[in-house]
Write a protein that holds these residues in place. Structure first.
Motif, PDB file in Angstrom:
ATOM      1  N   GLY A 191     -32.288 -14.592  -7.093  1.00 31.33           N
ATOM      2  CA  GLY A 191     -32.345 -13.248  -6.551  1.00 31.33           C
ATOM      3  C   GLY A 191     -32.705 -12.247  -7.637  1.00 31.33           C
ATOM      4  N   LEU A 207     -31.901 -12.957   1.311  1.00 37.08           N
ATOM      5  CA  LEU A 207     -31.094 -12.574   0.157  1.00 37.08           C
ATOM      6  C   LEU A 207     -29.905 -11.727   0.594  1.00 37.08           C
ATOM      7  CD1 LEU A 207     -34.054 -11.457  -2.130  1.00 37.08           C
ATOM      8  CD2 LEU A 207     -32.555 -13.398  -2.603  1.00 37.08           C
ATOM      9  N   GLY A 233     -30.071 -16.580  -2.700  1.00 39.89           N
ATOM     10  CA  GLY A 233     -30.842 -16.604  -1.466  1.00 39.89           C
ATOM     11  C   GLY A 233     -30.803 -17.930  -0.733  1.00 39.89           C
TER      12      GLY A 233
END
Lengths: 115, 115
Positions: free
Chosen positions: A43, B91, B109
């Motif tokens: 992320g 996410l 994610g």
């Protein structure tokens, strides 16, 4: 639509060079911007932020410049290393009708560092 | 400090099937976000929670997507039925609040492939 956008989708540099990633925004009322780094399979990760009452802010090997006149900001990475290879996003916290702020991302720039 | 946890890491389903994603934010973070990131694009906000209440869900396709955060801590995002265009990385992020200067902390994610 998106209020932040990036000029170049891909930037290739040699290890040791300085990198400059640009971002334009359209909302003149925007007053807080954040740069995030996203490595493959992960992320986004916070790098550095800047408020509109500043023109420049420095971190470790990174500098963000803000030009409110032309609604442009840039991320400069000094002595770029292979570990800097990632996608970089600028984001702004946009006010919503509910009174909160929504972090809004642009498309991103892919930085490729060649050894 | 533990980061944002998400599961599963990968999911492959056929169109018209259902799928659910789970997120546990950083302890003490009141605000939780779900973003959709299509390949080559920046994250796009789907929904924002403050504790167990929805702050913004204006970009959530409510005919097929739903999300909840019943106890104000962890959250689930569901897609039912899935379409091919839902293939993306989902996410989850959290922040302390919803203020102007919030920094987001992202999980790694869930990569969804709809066949």
């Amino acid at each position: 639509g998106e209020s932040v956008g990036l000029h170049l989708p891909t930037l290739s540099v040699q290890e040791g060079d300085n990198s400059i990633i640009n971002c334009a925004y359209s909302n003149s009322a925007s007053d807080y911007f954040i740069w995030y780094k996203q490595e493959s399979g992960k992320g986004p990760q916070f790098i550095i932020d800047i408020r509109s009452n500043m023109d420049k802010r420095q971190g470790q090997r990174v500098t963000v410049l803000l030009n409110k006149t032309v609604k442009h900001l840039s991320l400069q990475i000094a002595a770029t290393q292979p570990g800097d290879s990632a996608v970089y996003f600028c984001a702004e916290n946009m006010g919503s009708s509910g009174g909160s702020y929504i972090p809004t991302f642009g498309r991103g720039t892919s930085l490729i560092v060649h050894p | 400090e533990a980061g944002v946890a998400q599961s599963p890491r990968y999911k492959i389903i056929e169109k018209r099937q259902s799928v659910a994603f789970w997120c546990n934010p950083i302890s003490g973070h009141a605000t939780l976000y779900w973003y959709q990131q299509i390949l080559g694009q920046g994250p796009k906000l789907l929904i924002q929670f403050q504790n167990n209440g929805v702050v913004d869900d204006s970009q959530l396709p409510k005919d097929r997507f739903s999300a909840e955060r019943l106890k104000g801590v962890d959250s689930t995002l569901k897609i039912q039925p899935a379409k091919l265009e839902d293939s993306a990385v989902y996410l989850c992020a959290s922040s302390i609040g919803t203020g102007r200067n919030e920094k987001l902390f992202f999980g790694s994610g869930t990569q969804l492939s709809v066949l």
